[in-house]
Design a protein around this motif. Structure first.
Motif, mmCIF file in Angstrom:
data_model
loop_
_atom_site.group_PDB
_atom_site.id
_atom_site.type_symbol
_atom_site.label_atom_id
_atom_site.label_comp_id
_atom_site.label_asym_id
_atom_site.label_seq_id
_atom_site.Cartn_x
_atom_site.Cartn_y
_atom_site.Cartn_z
ATOM 1 N N LEU A 449 37.236 37.273 36.089
ATOM 2 C CA LEU A 449 36.840 36.993 37.106
ATOM 3 C C LEU A 449 37.066 35.348 37.741
ATOM 4 O O LEU A 449 37.526 35.287 38.650
ATOM 5 C CB LEU A 449 35.265 36.925 37.311
ATOM 6 N N MET A 450 37.222 34.559 36.539
ATOM 7 C CA MET A 450 37.261 33.365 36.855
ATOM 8 C C MET A 450 38.933 33.040 37.041
ATOM 9 O O MET A 450 39.443 32.279 37.808
ATOM 10 C CB MET A 450 37.052 32.520 35.533
ATOM 11 N N LYS A 451 39.666 33.985 36.254
ATOM 12 C CA LYS A 451 41.009 34.076 36.262
ATOM 13 C C LYS A 451 41.590 34.583 37.808
ATOM 14 O O LYS A 451 42.229 33.493 38.440
ATOM 15 C CB LYS A 451 41.575 35.126 35.415
ATOM 16 N N GLN A 452 40.792 35.396 38.308
ATOM 17 C CA GLN A 452 41.198 35.557 39.738
ATOM 18 C C GLN A 452 41.164 34.721 40.912
ATOM 19 O O GLN A 452 41.652 34.515 41.699
ATOM 20 C CB GLN A 452 40.375 36.971 40.122
ATOM 21 N N GLU A 453 39.675 34.022 40.375
ATOM 22 C CA GLU A 453 39.358 32.992 41.299
ATOM 23 C C GLU A 453 40.370 31.881 41.490
ATOM 24 O O GLU A 453 40.472 31.252 42.413
ATOM 25 C CB GLU A 453 37.924 32.580 41.130
ATOM 26 N N LYS A 454 40.854 31.781 40.140
ATOM 27 C CA LYS A 454 41.833 30.376 40.134
ATOM 28 C C LYS A 454 42.846 30.898 40.789
ATOM 29 O O LYS A 454 43.380 29.470 41.695
ATOM 30 C CB LYS A 454 42.083 30.274 38.611
ATOM 31 N N LYS A 455 43.466 32.023 40.820
ATOM 32 C CA LYS A 455 44.505 32.421 41.575
ATOM 33 C C LYS A 455 44.218 32.339 43.106
ATOM 34 O O LYS A 455 45.225 31.874 43.892
ATOM 35 C CB LYS A 455 45.023 33.958 41.309
ATOM 36 N N LYS A 457 42.520 30.236 44.778
ATOM 37 C CA LYS A 457 42.132 28.830 45.030
ATOM 38 C C LYS A 457 43.669 28.107 44.861
ATOM 39 O O LYS A 457 43.927 27.183 45.604
ATOM 40 C CB LYS A 457 41.227 28.098 44.038
ATOM 41 N N ALA A 458 44.486 28.665 43.968
ATOM 42 C CA ALA A 458 45.848 28.034 43.867
ATOM 43 C C ALA A 458 46.642 28.438 45.063
ATOM 44 O O ALA A 458 47.441 27.843 45.518
ATOM 45 C CB ALA A 458 46.440 28.787 42.701
#
Length: 458
Positions: A449-455, A457-458
């Motif tokens: 979940l955190m990884k997807q959110e980081k993508k 926002k990037a």
């Protein structure tokens, strides 16, 4: 007993030597305060040297003694432990028992736990604050205690109720006996009580308030009045178990117990964990998955959390009634949708309320390491560890919230997801290992979940 010539299994087929087992009677120097029997194994090894053979034979002297308190024999009292404690329940029933650990008078809610092992994790789980834990497994204490298995810095439960207290310990990790451990931590315990009968009563009538006492000056009527004048519902128990200031957690699961190190994320994610009574193993599992963790108190403002710019939030387990901590519900409400969220037990219930749903008190709750849970997304059944007296009513949740897991014993909600708000939650403990690792995937899903959110926002 003859020794036989080696037959490939380590035995010898020719008579070599004989061994005599000596039962040595007890002596006054062997007296202790604990009840039961002690067996001391004094082993020596000697060699038999003859012209035809040479072998090793073990000779054991086993000391068996009733463990007796020396002050009891001096006063002419019977050499065995007598009933010196009472458990008085609010339904009027009185249960005579024998005490161990601390002495005194304590009030709490009586719940039963069906776990076969892991009593030390139960003792140090902050979610049991305000409760007497009755173990349905009759034999407790045989593995002693060790500091590696503690889930918090102290014991928070009100007391321990068991059927049979083991008179000795047998485990290579043991560092202390259970009775000594509880005494040092001022926790009351009772044994030689009919835990089976009490459990049936709790299943029929629901969880009951009880008073545990070793004080002979208090009458049964006084103790009964105490049990009927106290209620656990509506009490804020979280503030008493939460940390007082933020701190960084760095310890991972020890290599001897690690089982998912190959799944560790290549990226590092900063997680802010709200301590509503958090267990150490939750933090260890997050750290093992590559998370940098900042633990904050239950009253930590949402604004300060957002200033930390976390990649994700963890709302932890904790004791008591989620409706009794509206400040925590408000904090969760102010953080939902901002960053990915993972809720466990109390955190799951607080998320349910923050979404506008309702929670309710269960008849006797879920407490144990053998609860079957179905993952509705995969169809898999997990053997889970659970400890809660409250549950989320899924019918009260808004549209878009998905029930992801159900308890197969009673159909209650065991997990939620709300993709629009980037949240997931479980009503059980994924860090515990009764399955043994059926539910550990939840931490990996949180990392995803955190990884997807980081993508995004990037």
């Amino acid at each position: 007993m003859g020794m036989n010539k080696n037959d490939g299994n380590g035995f010898s087929s020719e008579p070599q030597a004989s061994v005599t087992l000596h039962l040595v009677p007890p002596s006054a120097s062997m007296a202790t305060k604990a009840p039961g029997f002690v067996v001391t194994d004094l082993t020596s090894v000697f060699r038999s040297n003859t012209s035809s053979n040479r072998s090793k034979v073990r000779v054991s002297i086993v000391r068996c003694s009733v463990q007796v308190s020396s002050d009891r024999t001096a006063t002419g009292l019977p050499p065995w432990k007598q009933f010196d404690a009472r458990l008085v329940l609010e339904d009027g029933s009185i249960w005579r028992a024998k005490s161990f650990g601390a002495s005194g008078t304590q009030v709490g809610e009586v719940v039963f736990n069906t776990s076969l092992t892991g009593y030390q994790e139960i003792l140090t789980d902050p979610s049991y604050a305000g409760q007497f834990v009755l173990m349905t497994n009759p034999h407790i204490g045989n593995t002693g205690v060790n500091f590696d298995d503690e889930e918090s810095v102290q014991c928070f439960l009100a007391g321990l109720v068991i059927r049979s207290l083991s008179p000795s310990t047998s485990n290579w990790r043991c560092t202390e006996a259970l009775c000594d451990y509880l005494a040092k931590r001022n926790i009351m315990g009772i044994y030689d009580v009919d835990t089976r009968a009490i459990t049936r009563r709790l299943r029929e009538d629901g969880s009951l308030i009880g008073v545990l006492s070793t004080d002979r000056s208090k009458t049964d009527e006084e103790l009964l009045k105490m049990s009927r004048s106290w209620d656990i519902v509506g009490i804020d128990l979280i503030s008493g178990v939460s940390c007082k200031s933020p701190y960084e957690w760095v310890n991972t699961t020890k290599p001897d117990w690690e089982f998912n190190s190959n799944r560790r994320s290549e990226e590092t994610f900063h997680v802010v964990a709200y301590d509503f009574g958090i267990k150490h193993n939750i933090l260890k599992r997050l750290a093992s998955y590559g998370c940098k963790i900042t633990v904050v108190p239950s009253t930590w403002p949402a604004s300060k959390t957002l200033e930390m710019k976390p990649d994700g939030l963890l709302f932890s387990n904790g004791p008591g009634d989620p409706s009794a901590v509206p400040y925590a519900v408000e904090t969760v409400k102010n953080l939902l949708g901002k960053v990915p969220v993972f809720g466990i037990c109390m955190g799951h219930q607080l998320i349910g309320q923050a979404l506008g749903g309702k929670t309710f008190k269960m008849k006797f709750g879920h407490h144990g390491g053998n609860h079957p849970v179905r993952n509705l997304q995969t169809g898999h059944v997990e053997i889970s560890a659970q400890n809660h007296n409250y549950a989320v009513d899924p019918a009260s949740l808004p549209e878009g919230v998905e029930v992801t897991h159900i308890n197969l014993n009673d159909g209650s909600c065991a997990g939620l997801a709300f993709p629009a708000q980037k949240l997931m939650s479980l009503q059980y403990h994924p860090e515990a290992s009764p399955g043994p690792h059926d539910s550990d995937y939840a931490f990996r899903e949180f990392v995803e979940l955190m990884k997807q959110e980081k993508k995004v926002k990037a």
